[in-house]
Scaffold this motif. Structure first.
Motif, PDB file in Angstrom:
ATOM      1  N   MET A  95      34.648  44.896  45.754  1.00 24.84           N
ATOM      2  CA  MET A  95      34.259  43.504  45.567  1.00 24.84           C
ATOM      3  C   MET A  95      33.917  42.904  46.926  1.00 24.84           C
ATOM      4  SD  MET A  95      36.404  40.381  43.802  1.00 24.84           S
ATOM      5  CE  MET A  95      37.768  40.503  44.939  1.00 24.84           C
ATOM      6  N   ARG A  96      32.869  42.096  46.967  1.00 25.09           N
ATOM      7  CA  ARG A  96      32.451  41.422  48.201  1.00 25.09           C
ATOM      8  C   ARG A  96      32.386  39.923  47.935  1.00 25.09           C
ATOM      9  NH1 ARG A  96      27.127  42.582  51.858  1.00 25.09           N
ATOM     10  NH2 ARG A  96      28.624  43.733  53.096  1.00 25.09           N
ATOM     11  N   LEU A  97      33.047  39.157  48.794  1.00 24.36           N
ATOM     12  CA  LEU A  97      32.949  37.712  48.749  1.00 24.36           C
ATOM     13  C   LEU A  97      31.940  37.286  49.804  1.00 24.36           C
ATOM     14  CD1 LEU A  97      36.698  36.603  48.565  1.00 24.36           C
ATOM     15  CD2 LEU A  97      35.163  37.279  46.718  1.00 24.36           C
ATOM     16  N   GLU A  98      30.981  36.467  49.405  1.00 20.09           N
ATOM     17  CA  GLU A  98      30.028  35.901  50.348  1.00 20.09           C
ATOM     18  C   GLU A  98      30.426  34.454  50.567  1.00 20.09           C
ATOM     19  OE1 GLU A  98      25.968  36.582  49.229  1.00 20.09           O
ATOM     20  OE2 GLU A  98      26.246  38.747  49.193  1.00 20.09           O
ATOM     21  N   LEU A  99      30.610  34.095  51.843  1.00 20.61           N
ATOM     22  CA  LEU A  99      31.120  32.782  52.208  1.00 20.61           C
ATOM     23  C   LEU A  99      30.086  32.020  53.031  1.00 20.61           C
ATOM     24  CD1 LEU A  99      34.549  34.205  53.333  1.00 20.61           C
ATOM     25  CD2 LEU A  99      34.090  33.093  51.161  1.00 20.61           C
ATOM     26  N   SER A 109      38.441  46.661  35.774  1.00 17.91           N
ATOM     27  CA  SER A 109      38.476  45.202  35.908  1.00 17.91           C
ATOM     28  C   SER A 109      37.263  44.563  35.242  1.00 17.91           C
ATOM     29  CB  SER A 109      38.489  44.796  37.382  1.00 17.91           C
ATOM     30  OG  SER A 109      39.630  45.287  38.016  1.00 17.91           O
ATOM     31  N   THR A 110      37.508  43.485  34.517  1.00 16.06           N
ATOM     32  CA  THR A 110      36.429  42.757  33.858  1.00 16.06           C
ATOM     33  C   THR A 110      35.841  41.728  34.829  1.00 16.06           C
ATOM     34  OG1 THR A 110      37.871  41.009  33.029  1.00 16.06           O
ATOM     35  CG2 THR A 110      37.605  42.989  31.639  1.00 16.06           C
ATOM     36  N   PRO A 111      34.644  41.230  34.547  1.00  8.97           N
ATOM     37  CA  PRO A 111      34.082  40.168  35.392  1.00  8.97           C
ATOM     38  C   PRO A 111      34.981  38.931  35.466  1.00  8.97           C
ATOM     39  CG  PRO A 111      32.360  41.134  34.059  1.00  8.97           C
ATOM     40  CD  PRO A 111      33.656  41.717  33.579  1.00  8.97           C
ATOM     41  N   ASP A 112      35.625  38.574  34.365  1.00  9.43           N
ATOM     42  CA  ASP A 112      36.537  37.427  34.376  1.00  9.43           C
ATOM     43  C   ASP A 112      37.724  37.659  35.302  1.00  9.43           C
ATOM     44  OD1 ASP A 112      35.071  35.795  32.665  1.00  9.43           O
ATOM     45  OD2 ASP A 112      36.060  36.578  30.866  1.00  9.43           O
ATOM     46  N   ASN A 132      36.512  37.402  38.881  1.00 11.70           N
ATOM     47  CA  ASN A 132      36.259  36.002  39.195  1.00 11.70           C
ATOM     48  C   ASN A 132      37.565  35.274  39.515  1.00 11.70           C
ATOM     49  OD1 ASN A 132      34.438  33.693  39.335  1.00 11.70           O
ATOM     50  ND2 ASN A 132      35.520  32.987  37.525  1.00 11.70           N
ATOM     51  N   ALA A 133      38.603  35.520  38.728  1.00 12.16           N
ATOM     52  CA  ALA A 133      39.893  34.870  38.959  1.00 12.16           C
ATOM     53  C   ALA A 133      40.485  35.274  40.307  1.00 12.16           C
ATOM     54  CB  ALA A 133      40.859  35.216  37.827  1.00 12.16           C
ATOM     55  N   VAL A 134      40.424  36.554  40.616  1.00  9.78           N
ATOM     56  CA  VAL A 134      40.960  37.043  41.896  1.00  9.78           C
ATOM     57  C   VAL A 134      40.141  36.507  43.061  1.00  9.78           C
ATOM     58  CG1 VAL A 134      41.309  39.122  43.294  1.00  9.78           C
ATOM     59  CG2 VAL A 134      42.015  39.098  40.899  1.00  9.78           C
ATOM     60  N   ALA A 135      38.819  36.535  42.934  1.00  7.77           N
ATOM     61  CA  ALA A 135      37.952  36.055  44.015  1.00  7.77           C
ATOM     62  C   ALA A 135      38.186  34.570  44.278  1.00  7.77           C
ATOM     63  CB  ALA A 135      36.492  36.311  43.665  1.00  7.77           C
TER      64      ALA A 135
END
Length: 72
Positions: A11-15, A39-42, A45-48
């Motif tokens: 997973m990559r977070l873009e900030l 892992s599901t998209p939901d 999303n919650a973790v991110a």
């Protein structure tokens, strides 16, 4: 016939890092390897969103990178 088997996920977070000296947007990245392949998209999303609360910069986008093995 060849098949594809999911072997790894990341997973990559873009900030939003603001603007540089030329007023161009700056993007900061946080990468998280070995995400559960189930892992599901939901769930991602919650973790991110939880992780983005710990970051200095605001979250812009969440990306998932999956790796597959091609089997013949």
């Amino acid at each position: 016939m060849a098949t594809a088997a999911l072997i790894d996920s990341a997973m990559r977070l873009e900030l939003d890092g603001g603007l540089d000296a030329d007023n161009k947007p700056v993007v900061k990245y946080k990468n998280f390897a070995h995400v559960k392949t189930s892992s599901t998209p939901d769930q991602l999303n919650a973790v991110a969103n939880a992780l983005s609360g710990l970051q200095v910069y605001p979250l812009v986008m969440i990306k998932r990178n999956d790796s597959f093995a091609i089997l013949s």
